[in-house]
Each structure stands twice: as structure tokens, then as C-alpha cells.
Scaffold this motif. Structure first.
Motif: not given
Length: 331
Positions: A302, A321, A325, A328-329
Motif C-alpha cells: 500500500f 474499503a 483491501d 485481501r492482502e
């Protein structure tokens, strides 16, 4: 003189000698601490400044954000001499960055990297690619004050004057979590610094154990909204909390930085995350892990960085959101 463990090899030794040579010739210098400073960047900067002044160098110490020094650091020797960036000399022969993993962590002071005759980077973040003319970067060091101590020893500065020892210890005790995560060199250095006559108990109390009463209400709100996601990080678990700007009403900004050290103790989660609201749809995200997940890698995805067990990044967008993210990472 105590016996110190290896500092990481010939490459680090060469950088150490190059830094020492540049500092020995410095006539005037600007020392830049990173934005939203902690005790490691301030302790490193103030210790190095005190030493250079003792050699006759004109030194300015500064940080770009916030506009005032957080009150928790008022007891650091020399803190009253920290300057606003607008008051720092426009031209110097030596620019020194301490504890900043990248130039953007210096805010408006980053411009000195390209304008000073010589620029030096002193840091212990693994993600630091080196943005100075000379880069003394050692990710094996437990704090940047460890690196500053090594530099001062090159000049024969040991035992350290009490004010310098105080600043070095401040960075060491905070970046190691009161020596809960560190190697042998940190313990040996701590013993040396205590031997210089500092009040280690008072330093730790001032920096780690003293908070305004209003923090209790903030923690009640923030921790009451914490979430545990046991399936994240390959089933090792993620615990996360959010600090909104409204939660800090009437509190110093630096109090939000203390939340991660409470959240990270969750037994059911390998990874801890704290989202800190810094503006509309803007977040500073702190990450910690216990022993398996490399959060520096996660932060780098990121645009952030840090250490394997302690890292962070900035994000924009809706809170959920940003969390999605991150999940997911982590996998």
C-alpha cells in the motif's frame, strides 16, 4: 567498555565510517526528524545535535508535522531548542535524516536532501532504500538511537554525557517496547546508558506510563468497537480497531499511537491493525504481528513500510474499503 554484538557486516561498517567522516567536517547542519515524531527519531536527533554542538557545529533540529512538539516529549533534553521548519537555515553543508524510512516521511524538510552539500540518512527500517549521499541503514538495529550510539563511539564519546544518554535511552526503551522485542545489543546499550547516571525509571514512566485522564474514555470507545477476524492471515487471525478524529477530542494527537500496543496483545490474532482517521476519508494504518506475518511486506503493498513485526501505511477511501483491501492482502 562493554562488548557489543556485530552491527551487521562490512557494508554497515563502511557506511558508519563514511558518516563519521562527514560529521567530523560538518560546520553547520540540519537534523530532520520524521513527521509525527516518536521518541526514537527525537532522541536520535537531539543526542546527535548535542554531540555536534559540543564540537562547535551549528545545528538545527526540526520536524515538519504537527506544528508543535507533543507534550509527552517535553522532558527530553534539548527539546526546547527544536525549531519549526520555517526557522531552519535555508542553506547548510550537512543534512541528516534520523529514523525516517523514506524522504516523504520528512515532509517539507525533504527538500534539504537535494540542496545540502552532503546528506546523511541514519535509519533502522528495512524498507529504507537509501535517499542520502551516505546511508547508514541497519535493519538489525533495534532503534535508530542504537545507530547514533555507534556513531558517537567512533568519536570516542563514551561514557556519554547524561543528557545524551537520556535521549538515547528514550528511543531505545520505546522502540523495543520496554525491551520486550530486541536483541543483545539493546540490553548491553541500556546497561551502559543507565551507568551514565540517567533515571531510567523516570524516562520510561514519562514516555510510556503517563497519559491524560481523557484517554480512558477514548480507549473505552475505540476498544469497544474492536473486531476479531480469526480467518484472516491464513487462519492466524486479525484484530483491528479504529480511532476516529472525534474519539480524540481534547486529547493530544499522539495518544492515538498508543492504541496499537493494547490491541496487539490479543491472544487470538497474529496480526493487529489500527486505523487512525487523519481527515475525511484519510487513514494512517498501524500494523503489528507476533512472529509469523511480515507486516512490512503488507504495508509495502500500500506504499508504506517498516519492520517485519511493526509497519504502517496511509490510505484514502471508505473505512470498510480500506479494511477489505487489508484483509485481501493478508490472505
Amino acid at each position: 567498555m562493554p562488548a557489543y554484538p556485530s552491527n551487521g557486516g562490512a557494508g554497515h561498517d563502511q557506511a558508519l565510517h563514511e558518516v563519521t567522516a562527514l560529521l567530523a567536517r560538518a560546520r553547520d547542519a540540519v537534523i530532520a526528524c520524521h513527521i509525527h515524531p516518536d521518541a526514537d527519531t527525537l532522541g536520535s536527533g537531539l543526542a546527535l545535535a548535542a554531540f555536534l554542538r559540543s564540537r562547535g557545529t551549528r545545528v538545527s533540529v526540526s520536524f515538519a508535522e504537527p506544528s508543535a512538539l507533543p507534550e509527552v516529549f517535553a522532558t527530553l533534553p534539548g527539546s526546547g531548542d527544536i525549531m519549526r521548519p520555517s526557522d531552519v537555515p535555508a542553506a547548510v553543508d550537512t543534512f541528516i535524516s534520523v529514523d525516517a524510512a523514506s524522504s516523504d516521511r520528512l515532509g517539507e524538510l525533504a527538500g534539504y536532501v537535494g540542496t545540502a552539500a552532503h546528506s546523511i540518512v541514519i535509519d533502522h527500517h528495512r524498507s529504507n532504500a537509501g535517499f542520502g549521499d551516505v546511508n547508514y541503514i541497519d535493519a538489525t538495529a533495534d532503534s535508530t538511537t542504537v545507530l547514533v550510539a555507534r556513531i558517537l563511539r567512533q568519536f570516542g564519546e563514551a561514557p556519554f554525557p547524561r543528557d545524551i544518554a537520556h535521549c538515547l535511552y528514550a528511543g531505545l526503551v520505546t522502540d523495543t517496547g520496554s525491551f520486550r522485542w530486541c536483541g543483545p545489543e539493546a540490553h548491553v546499550l541500556a546497561a551502559e546508558l543507565i551507568g551514565c547516571g540517567i533515571d531510567a525509571v523516570a524516562i520510561s514512566r514519562d514516555l510510556l506510563d503517563t497519559h491524560p485522564f481523557g484517554r480512558l474514555g477514548m480507549l473505552s470507545t475505540v476498544l469497544g468497537g474492536a473486531r476479531l477476524l480469526p480467518e484472516v492471515a491464513g487462519g492466524q487471525g486479525l484484530v483491528l480497531a479504529t480511532v476516529h478524529e472525534a474519539d480524540l477530542l481534547g486529547l493530544p494527537e499522539d495518544e492515538r499511537e498508543t492504541v496499537i500496543d493494547i490491541v496487539r496483545g490479543t491472544a487470538e490474532a497474529e496480526v493487529a491493525a489500527v486505523l487512525k482517521e487523519t481527515g475525511p476519508a484519510r487513514w494512517a494504518v498501524s500494523l503489528r504481528s507476533k512472529q509469523c506475518v511480515d507486516v512490512a511486506r503488507v504495508a509495502a503493498a500500500f506504499g508504506g513500510g517498516g519492520h517485519a513485526r511493526s509497519a504502517g501505511f496511509n490510505a484514502t477511501g471508505d473505512q470498510e474499503a480500506v479494511i477489505a483491501d487489508l484483509v485481501r492482502e493478508l490472505g
